[in-house]
Each structure stands twice: as C-alpha cells, then as structure tokens.
Design a protein around this motif. Structure first.
Motif, PDB file in Angstrom:
ATOM      1  N   ASP A   2      63.512  47.109  39.374  1.00 48.05           N
ATOM      2  CA  ASP A   2      62.918  48.511  39.206  1.00 48.05           C
ATOM      3  C   ASP A   2      62.528  48.186  40.383  1.00 48.05           C
ATOM      4  OD1 ASP A   2      63.581  49.037  36.605  1.00 48.05           O
ATOM      5  OD2 ASP A   2      61.145  48.057  36.596  1.00 48.05           O
ATOM      6  N   ASN A   3      62.397  47.017  41.898  1.00 46.56           N
ATOM      7  CA  ASN A   3      61.963  47.336  43.390  1.00 46.56           C
ATOM      8  C   ASN A   3      62.963  47.173  43.712  1.00 46.56           C
ATOM      9  OD1 ASN A   3      59.289  47.649  42.187  1.00 46.56           O
ATOM     10  ND2 ASN A   3      58.441  45.227  41.787  1.00 46.56           N
ATOM     11  N   VAL A   4      63.919  46.631  43.222  1.00 49.44           N
ATOM     12  CA  VAL A   4      65.275  46.172  44.620  1.00 49.44           C
ATOM     13  C   VAL A   4      65.865  48.268  44.419  1.00 49.44           C
ATOM     14  CG1 VAL A   4      67.828  46.099  44.685  1.00 49.44           C
ATOM     15  CG2 VAL A   4      66.122  44.312  43.475  1.00 49.44           C
ATOM     16  N   LEU A   5      66.047  48.565  46.080  1.00 49.41           N
ATOM     17  CA  LEU A   5      66.988  49.771  46.166  1.00 49.41           C
ATOM     18  C   LEU A   5      68.457  49.989  45.959  1.00 49.41           C
ATOM     19  CD1 LEU A   5      64.295  50.675  49.444  1.00 49.41           C
ATOM     20  CD2 LEU A   5      64.170  51.435  47.469  1.00 49.41           C
ATOM     21  N   PRO A   6      68.590  50.892  45.925  1.00 50.00           N
ATOM     22  CA  PRO A   6      69.903  50.834  46.005  1.00 50.00           C
ATOM     23  C   PRO A   6      70.923  50.972  47.194  1.00 50.00           C
ATOM     24  CG  PRO A   6      69.156  53.159  44.935  1.00 50.00           C
ATOM     25  CD  PRO A   6      67.956  51.821  45.705  1.00 50.00           C
ATOM     26  N   LYS A   7      72.122  50.460  47.534  1.00 44.16           N
ATOM     27  CA  LYS A   7      72.433  50.041  49.022  1.00 44.16           C
ATOM     28  C   LYS A   7      72.149  51.261  49.951  1.00 44.16           C
ATOM     29  CE  LYS A   7      77.468  48.578  47.180  1.00 44.16           C
ATOM     30  NZ  LYS A   7      78.047  48.275  47.711  1.00 44.16           N
ATOM     31  N   GLY A  14      61.218  54.003  54.705  1.00 47.34           N
ATOM     32  CA  GLY A  14      60.548  53.747  55.647  1.00 47.34           C
ATOM     33  C   GLY A  14      59.167  54.606  55.660  1.00 47.34           C
ATOM     34  N   ASP A  15      58.520  54.556  56.328  1.00 45.94           N
ATOM     35  CA  ASP A  15      57.216  54.883  56.566  1.00 45.94           C
ATOM     36  C   ASP A  15      57.024  56.695  56.588  1.00 45.94           C
ATOM     37  OD1 ASP A  15      54.204  55.040  57.048  1.00 45.94           O
ATOM     38  OD2 ASP A  15      54.521  55.207  58.872  1.00 45.94           O
ATOM     39  N   GLY A  16      56.950  56.798  55.020  1.00 45.23           N
ATOM     40  CA  GLY A  16      57.000  58.167  54.783  1.00 45.23           C
ATOM     41  C   GLY A  16      58.904  58.930  55.244  1.00 45.23           C
ATOM     42  N   ILE A  17      59.402  58.297  54.659  1.00 44.30           N
ATOM     43  CA  ILE A  17      60.708  59.482  55.105  1.00 44.30           C
ATOM     44  C   ILE A  17      62.066  58.643  54.204  1.00 44.30           C
ATOM     45  CG2 ILE A  17      60.482  60.004  57.371  1.00 44.30           C
ATOM     46  CD1 ILE A  17      62.252  57.655  58.470  1.00 44.30           C
ATOM     47  N   ALA A  18      62.585  59.093  53.763  1.00 44.18           N
ATOM     48  CA  ALA A  18      63.819  57.828  52.851  1.00 44.18           C
ATOM     49  C   ALA A  18      65.054  59.407  53.662  1.00 44.18           C
ATOM     50  CB  ALA A  18      63.580  58.734  51.285  1.00 44.18           C
ATOM     51  N   ASP A  47      75.438  62.886  44.652  1.00 37.95           N
ATOM     52  CA  ASP A  47      74.128  62.567  46.220  1.00 37.95           C
ATOM     53  C   ASP A  47      73.188  63.735  46.014  1.00 37.95           C
ATOM     54  OD1 ASP A  47      76.653  61.272  47.533  1.00 37.95           O
ATOM     55  OD2 ASP A  47      77.329  62.877  48.396  1.00 37.95           O
ATOM     56  N   TYR A  48      73.422  64.597  45.070  1.00 36.53           N
ATOM     57  CA  TYR A  48      72.143  65.581  44.846  1.00 36.53           C
ATOM     58  C   TYR A  48      71.031  64.405  44.276  1.00 36.53           C
ATOM     59  CZ  TYR A  48      68.506  68.820  43.824  1.00 36.53           C
ATOM     60  OH  TYR A  48      67.627  69.381  43.240  1.00 36.53           O
ATOM     61  N   ARG A  49      71.409  63.885  43.256  1.00 32.77           N
ATOM     62  CA  ARG A  49      71.002  62.571  42.172  1.00 32.77           C
ATOM     63  C   ARG A  49      70.071  61.343  43.273  1.00 32.77           C
ATOM     64  NH1 ARG A  49      75.173  61.943  38.902  1.00 32.77           N
ATOM     65  NH2 ARG A  49      75.480  63.971  37.490  1.00 32.77           N
ATOM     66  N   ARG A  50      70.997  61.402  44.192  1.00 31.51           N
ATOM     67  CA  ARG A  50      70.298  60.359  45.140  1.00 31.51           C
ATOM     68  C   ARG A  50      68.989  60.879  45.676  1.00 31.51           C
ATOM     69  NH1 ARG A  50      75.851  57.788  48.170  1.00 31.51           N
ATOM     70  NH2 ARG A  50      76.245  56.761  46.193  1.00 31.51           N
ATOM     71  N   LEU A  51      68.972  62.523  46.629  1.00 31.23           N
ATOM     72  CA  LEU A  51      68.347  62.886  46.810  1.00 31.23           C
ATOM     73  C   LEU A  51      67.028  63.038  46.083  1.00 31.23           C
ATOM     74  CD1 LEU A  51      69.109  65.891  48.592  1.00 31.23           C
ATOM     75  CD2 LEU A  51      68.968  64.172  49.835  1.00 31.23           C
ATOM     76  N   GLN A  52      66.986  63.105  44.847  1.00 27.43           N
ATOM     77  CA  GLN A  52      66.321  63.171  43.996  1.00 27.43           C
ATOM     78  C   GLN A  52      65.624  61.839  43.460  1.00 27.43           C
ATOM     79  OE1 GLN A  52      68.018  64.635  40.220  1.00 27.43           O
ATOM     80  NE2 GLN A  52      66.927  66.243  40.691  1.00 27.43           N
ATOM     81  N   THR A  53      66.440  60.548  43.273  1.00 27.88           N
ATOM     82  CA  THR A  53      65.796  59.826  43.229  1.00 27.88           C
ATOM     83  C   THR A  53      65.292  58.847  44.628  1.00 27.88           C
ATOM     84  OG1 THR A  53      67.944  58.737  41.718  1.00 27.88           O
ATOM     85  CG2 THR A  53      66.467  56.596  43.067  1.00 27.88           C
ATOM     86  N   ALA A  54      65.657  59.303  45.880  1.00 33.43           N
ATOM     87  CA  ALA A  54      64.967  59.077  46.996  1.00 33.43           C
ATOM     88  C   ALA A  54      63.625  60.039  47.045  1.00 33.43           C
ATOM     89  CB  ALA A  54      65.602  59.424  47.975  1.00 33.43           C
ATOM     90  N   TYR A  55      63.486  61.228  46.956  1.00 32.98           N
ATOM     91  CA  TYR A  55      62.629  61.903  46.930  1.00 32.98           C
ATOM     92  C   TYR A  55      61.047  60.967  45.530  1.00 32.98           C
ATOM     93  CZ  TYR A  55      58.626  64.926  45.487  1.00 32.98           C
ATOM     94  OH  TYR A  55      58.032  65.792  45.443  1.00 32.98           O
TER      95      TYR A  55
END
Length: 102
Positions: A6-11, A16-20, A85-93
């Motif tokens: 769960d803690n591994v980020l997708p590639k 970063g500090d307050g950004i994805a 890509d929208y799902r990627r944004l959701q995950t990042a958020y």
C-alpha cells in the motif's frame, strides 16, 4: 493493519511537499500546450468549500471543479484526458491528502 504494498507509489506518480506529479499515459492538451505530466497541489479549505458550492450536491462536479483548480487547467483539458489518466489524478489526489504521519 497496513500492507507494505500500500505504501509503494506507482511509477507514474511522484509525491513532493504538497504536490503530486502524474505522468500521463499519453500526451494531452493543458492550457494550449501538449504535456506528458500534470501536477496537482494540495487544496486549501477555501478551494474545497468553493468546489462544494460550485458543484452543489453533485460529487462528480465538485471533483471536476477541484481538479481544474489544483492542476491549473481548464475544464475542457480535464475532460479531454483518457479515463486512465483521470483515474491517475484521482489516485494522486487521495495520496496527496493522506496524513501519513502519526
């Protein structure tokens, strides 16, 4: 109990500090230029409230308003993304808003 996986980020995701930063699966338009990445910043309470007001009771609309603001892109650009890509944004958020500290 948290799984180490769960803690591994997708590639395609960098935090970063307050950004994805999200690498797109294919280039897309953002503010009139081709981009291969989009960056979301962490929202403020004001932005969350504004998205709620603009989106009303429609959660999908609230999310669209919020993502346009956080990525500093127009609505047509966000709607032009591939669903992947929208799902990627959701995950990042959701990763961006996680409070991993104890």
């Amino acid at each position: 109990m948290s799984n180490a996986k769960d803690n591994v980020l997708p590639k395609w995701l960098q935090l970063g500090d307050g950004i994805a930063t999200v690498a797109l699966s294919r280039p897309s338009q953002a503010n009139g230029i081709q981009v291969d990445k989009l960056t979301l910043r962490e929202p403020t309470v004001r932005e969350m409230r504004a998205a709620t007001l603009q989106g009303g009771s429609n959660e999908e609309e609230q999310e669209m308003v919020l993502f346009c603001s956080l990525a500093s892109i127009g609505r047509a650009d966000l709607e032009g993304l591939l669903m992947r890509d929208y799902r990627r944004l959701q995950t990042a958020y959701f990763r961006l808003g996680a409070d991993d500290g104890v």
